[in-house]
Motif scaffolding. Structure first.
Motif, mmCIF file in Angstrom:
data_model
loop_
_atom_site.group_PDB
_atom_site.id
_atom_site.type_symbol
_atom_site.label_atom_id
_atom_site.label_comp_id
_atom_site.label_asym_id
_atom_site.label_seq_id
_atom_site.Cartn_x
_atom_site.Cartn_y
_atom_site.Cartn_z
ATOM 1 N N CYS A 61 0.821 -1.209 0.000
ATOM 2 C CA CYS A 61 0.000 0.000 0.000
ATOM 3 C C CYS A 61 0.859 1.265 0.000
ATOM 4 O O CYS A 61 0.510 2.247 -0.642
ATOM 5 N N CYS A 64 1.576 2.367 -3.429
ATOM 6 C CA CYS A 64 0.402 2.403 -4.302
ATOM 7 C C CYS A 64 -0.029 3.859 -4.498
ATOM 8 O O CYS A 64 -0.036 4.650 -3.549
ATOM 9 N N PHE A 67 -2.886 5.057 -2.101
ATOM 10 C CA PHE A 67 -2.685 5.115 -0.654
ATOM 11 C C PHE A 67 -2.603 6.561 -0.175
ATOM 12 O O PHE A 67 -1.931 7.394 -0.769
ATOM 13 N N CYS A 73 -7.305 4.685 2.262
ATOM 14 C CA CYS A 73 -7.417 4.405 0.825
ATOM 15 C C CYS A 73 -8.793 4.872 0.372
ATOM 16 O O CYS A 73 -9.780 4.652 1.074
ATOM 17 N N HIS A 89 -4.126 -2.582 -6.309
ATOM 18 C CA HIS A 89 -2.826 -1.907 -6.195
ATOM 19 C C HIS A 89 -2.431 -1.286 -7.537
ATOM 20 O O HIS A 89 -2.570 -1.906 -8.586
#
Length: 93
Positions: A61, A64, A67, A73, A89
Motif C-alpha cells: 500500500c 500504491c 494510498f 485508501c 494496487h
C-alpha cells in the motif's frame, strides 16, 4: 361550440431554440439537485478488495498511488496498513 380547428397548440409559438434552452436549464437543475441529494459513494469492505496485512512481492500500500498516508485508501474501508496489499494496487509513477 368552437371547432377544434380554432384551438392553437401552445407549443406552436415556442421556437425550437427557446424550447431547447428550457430543456437544458431543466436538465442542469435536476442534475444539480440530484447531485447534492445523493450520498457519497461507499468504500468497499477490505475482504471484497482482497486486502491483506502483508505485501504481495514488491507491491504494498505504501507504494500504491491510491494510498493516503498514514492509513487510508479511497477505495477500501477501514484502516490500511502501509505494508498491506489489495487487488487494486497501482504502482506510483
Amino acid at each position: 361550440m368552437k371547432s377544434a380547428g380554432n384551438i392553437q397548440d401552445p407549443l406552436s409559438k415556442v421556437s425550437r431554440r427557446a424550447l431547447f434552452g428550457r430543456v437544458v436549464v431543466a436538465g442542469a437543475g435536476s442534475a444539480l439537485l440530484l447531485g447534492t441529494a445523493l450520498p457519497a459513494e461507499a468504500k468497499m469492505a477490505q475482504k471484497d478488495a482482497g486486502y491483506q496485512q502483508m505485501p504481495k512481492g514488491d507491491q504494498s500500500c505504501s507504494n500504491c498511488s491510491l494510498f493516503i498516508a498514514p492509513d487510508s485508501c479511497p477505495l477500501v474501508d477501514g484502516p490500511i496498513n502501509p505494508q498491506g496489499w489489495c487487488r487494486y494496487h497501482q504502482n506510483k509513477s
